[in-house]
Scaffold this motif. Sequence first.
Motif, mmCIF file in Angstrom:
data_model
loop_
_atom_site.group_PDB
_atom_site.id
_atom_site.type_symbol
_atom_site.label_atom_id
_atom_site.label_comp_id
_atom_site.label_asym_id
_atom_site.label_seq_id
_atom_site.Cartn_x
_atom_site.Cartn_y
_atom_site.Cartn_z
ATOM 1 N N SER A 12 0.859 -1.171 0.199
ATOM 2 C CA SER A 12 -0.025 0.024 0.185
ATOM 3 C C SER A 12 1.025 1.258 -0.282
ATOM 4 N N LEU A 13 2.184 1.295 0.701
ATOM 5 C CA LEU A 13 2.883 2.213 0.669
ATOM 6 C C LEU A 13 3.800 2.190 -0.716
ATOM 7 N N GLY A 14 4.231 1.002 -0.704
ATOM 8 C CA GLY A 14 5.409 0.867 -1.910
ATOM 9 C C GLY A 14 4.799 1.198 -3.553
ATOM 10 N N LEU A 15 3.511 0.702 -3.767
ATOM 11 C CA LEU A 15 3.091 0.696 -5.080
ATOM 12 C C LEU A 15 2.871 2.178 -5.708
ATOM 13 N N PRO A 16 2.232 3.112 -4.963
ATOM 14 C CA PRO A 16 2.273 4.494 -5.371
ATOM 15 C C PRO A 16 3.676 4.975 -5.645
ATOM 16 N N ILE A 17 4.469 4.632 -4.806
ATOM 17 C CA ILE A 17 5.993 5.251 -4.967
ATOM 18 C C ILE A 17 6.504 4.496 -6.290
ATOM 19 N N ILE A 18 6.229 3.357 -6.584
ATOM 20 C CA ILE A 18 6.771 2.592 -7.689
ATOM 21 C C ILE A 18 6.095 3.177 -8.849
ATOM 22 N N GLY A 19 4.809 3.457 -8.764
ATOM 23 C CA GLY A 19 3.942 4.268 -9.941
ATOM 24 C C GLY A 19 4.737 5.638 -10.079
ATOM 25 N N ALA A 20 4.970 6.313 -9.192
ATOM 26 C CA ALA A 20 5.550 7.635 -9.469
ATOM 27 C C ALA A 20 7.000 7.539 -10.278
ATOM 28 N N MET A 21 7.891 6.326 -9.566
ATOM 29 C CA MET A 21 9.236 6.126 -10.290
ATOM 30 C C MET A 21 8.825 5.508 -11.805
ATOM 31 N N LEU A 22 7.540 4.876 -11.989
ATOM 32 C CA LEU A 22 7.405 4.347 -13.163
ATOM 33 C C LEU A 22 6.998 5.348 -14.134
ATOM 34 N N SER A 23 6.380 6.415 -13.766
ATOM 35 C CA SER A 23 6.095 7.410 -14.751
ATOM 36 C C SER A 23 7.162 8.210 -15.233
ATOM 37 N N GLN A 24 8.278 8.308 -14.146
ATOM 38 C CA GLN A 24 9.592 8.872 -14.597
ATOM 39 C C GLN A 24 10.499 7.905 -15.703
ATOM 40 N N SER A 25 10.430 6.482 -15.227
ATOM 41 C CA SER A 25 10.949 5.675 -16.237
ATOM 42 C C SER A 25 10.577 5.874 -17.529
ATOM 43 N N VAL A 26 9.165 5.748 -17.513
ATOM 44 C CA VAL A 26 8.593 5.701 -18.829
ATOM 45 C C VAL A 26 8.725 6.960 -19.597
ATOM 46 N N LEU A 27 8.831 8.094 -18.700
ATOM 47 C CA LEU A 27 9.122 9.151 -19.521
ATOM 48 C C LEU A 27 10.622 9.095 -20.276
ATOM 49 N N ASN A 28 11.502 8.779 -19.542
ATOM 50 C CA ASN A 28 13.073 8.674 -20.120
ATOM 51 C C ASN A 28 12.727 7.601 -21.303
ATOM 52 N N LEU A 29 12.140 6.423 -21.211
ATOM 53 C CA LEU A 29 12.206 5.815 -22.203
ATOM 54 C C LEU A 29 11.305 6.312 -23.566
ATOM 55 N N VAL A 30 10.261 7.322 -23.366
ATOM 56 C CA VAL A 30 9.555 7.859 -24.328
ATOM 57 C C VAL A 30 10.606 8.831 -24.972
#
Length: 441
Positions: A12-30
Motif C-alpha cells: 500500500s505504501l510502495g505501489l504508489p512510490i513505484i508508480g511515481a518512479m514508473l512514470s519517470q522511467s516511462v518518460l525517459n524511455l519515451v
Amino acid sequence: MPASQRFKTILSLGLPIIGAMLSQSVLNLVDAAMVGSLGDSALAGVGVGSYANFVAISLILGLSSGVQAMVARRRGQGRIEEMARPVNWGLLISLIFALPLSILFIHFSGSIVSLISDDQDVHRIAGDYFDYRTLAMFAVGANLSFRGWWNGIKQPGTYLNILLVMHLFNVAISYCLIFGALGLPEMGAAGAGLGTALALYLGCFLNALLVFRNARPHGFLRIRRGPASLGALLRLSIPHSVQQFFFAASICALFWIIGELGTEDQAIAHVLINLALFLILPSVGLGIASTSLVSHSLGENKPEEAYQWGWDAIKTASVMIIGLSMPLWLFPEQVLGLFIHSESLIAEASLPLQITALAICADTAAIVLAQALLGAGANRPVLIISTVGQWAFYLPLAWWIGPYLGFGLLGIWLVQLVHRSLSSLVFAYVWSKRRWMHIAV
C-alpha cells in the motif's frame, strides 16, 4: 503483525512510490524513443547530457531520504507539530545550493560533457540538453523535499498524482519542442531537455500548493528555532548525496569507458541503462517504502519490527522484478526494436539486455536494504559500500575487460552482474548485524 498484513502495508505504501518512479522511467524511455528517430548521435548526446545532469543534481539527491526519514521518525515519536520542519530546511538548502550550482554547471557544461564523449556531434547535442536540464536544479531539490514529506506521512499517492500531471505535460511539450509542432521552434534533442525543465517547475508549483494545504498545521514554512533539525537533516542528507554523486559519476565514467568502444555502443548503453532503471523500480520503490516503515518503527522503539520490514520488502520486490524481467529474457529483440532502429545494433544489444535483467534480480537486496538503512540513519555505511564497490571494483574491471582486453559491451555487462550480486551479499550482512538499530535521528 501477521505476515499478510505486513506485505499489504508494504504494497500500500510502495505501489504508489513505484508508480511515481514508473512514470519517470516511462518518460525517459519515451524521450529515448522520440530522440532515437533523430539518429545515433542524438540518442548518444541525450545520454551524455542526461548522465552529466545526474551528476549535477546528485549533490542534492540526499534531501528526499533525509526529509523522509526525519518526518517518519517525528511521526512515530508523536511530535506531530514538528513533522514539516525538515521540509522547510530542505527547501532552504535547495535555494542556497541549487541556484549557484546550476549557474556553475552551465558555465562549464562544455568541459563537463567532453569528459564523457570525444564525438563532436555528441558534444554539441549533449551540451544544449545538459544546459536546459540543469536550469531546473532548484525545482529538483524542492520536489525532492516535497517527496520526502508525502512518503514520510505515508501518502505517496499524492506525489504520484502530481508526477502524472507533470509527465503528461512533459511528453506533450517535449514532442512539440523536438519536432517543432504547434508553432513552437524545432529544437531537436535540446527540446527534450527544455521540456523536462518546464515540467519540473510545473511539478514544483503543484507540490508547493498541496503541501501548503496539508502541512501548514505541522510547521510548514514556520522556521522559528531548530538549527538542530537543520544539522540532523544535513547529517542524513550529505552522506546520501555524496553516495549519489559518486554513483552518478560512476555512470558517466562507465559511459566514457563505453565511448572507447564507439558511439554506437554508447547509443546501445543509453537504452540498456534506461531499461535497467525501469527494472529496478520495484526494488527502489519498496526500498523507499521501507525507509518510512523502518524509521517509524524505530521512532516507536520497535527495532525488531524495523528489522523485519527490510526482509519483507526484499521478498516482495523479488517477485515483482522477476515478473518484469521475463519479457527482456524472452523477447530481447522486440524490446530493443522500440528504441533502436538498426538490426546490427539490436543483435549486439540482445545478450547484454538479458544480462541486465539477471543483474537487476541479483541486485534486489542491495537496492532495498540501502534504502532501509537510510531510514535507520545508517547513511555512512551505504555511502562506503556503494562507493567502494563502484570505484574500486566495478569500473576498473569494466575498463580492463571491456576496452583493454577487447570483450566489449558484453564483457562490461558480465562484470556488472558480478558486482550487483556481491553488493547484495554485503548489504544483507550489514543489515543482519543490526548495528543500525541504535542510531539517533
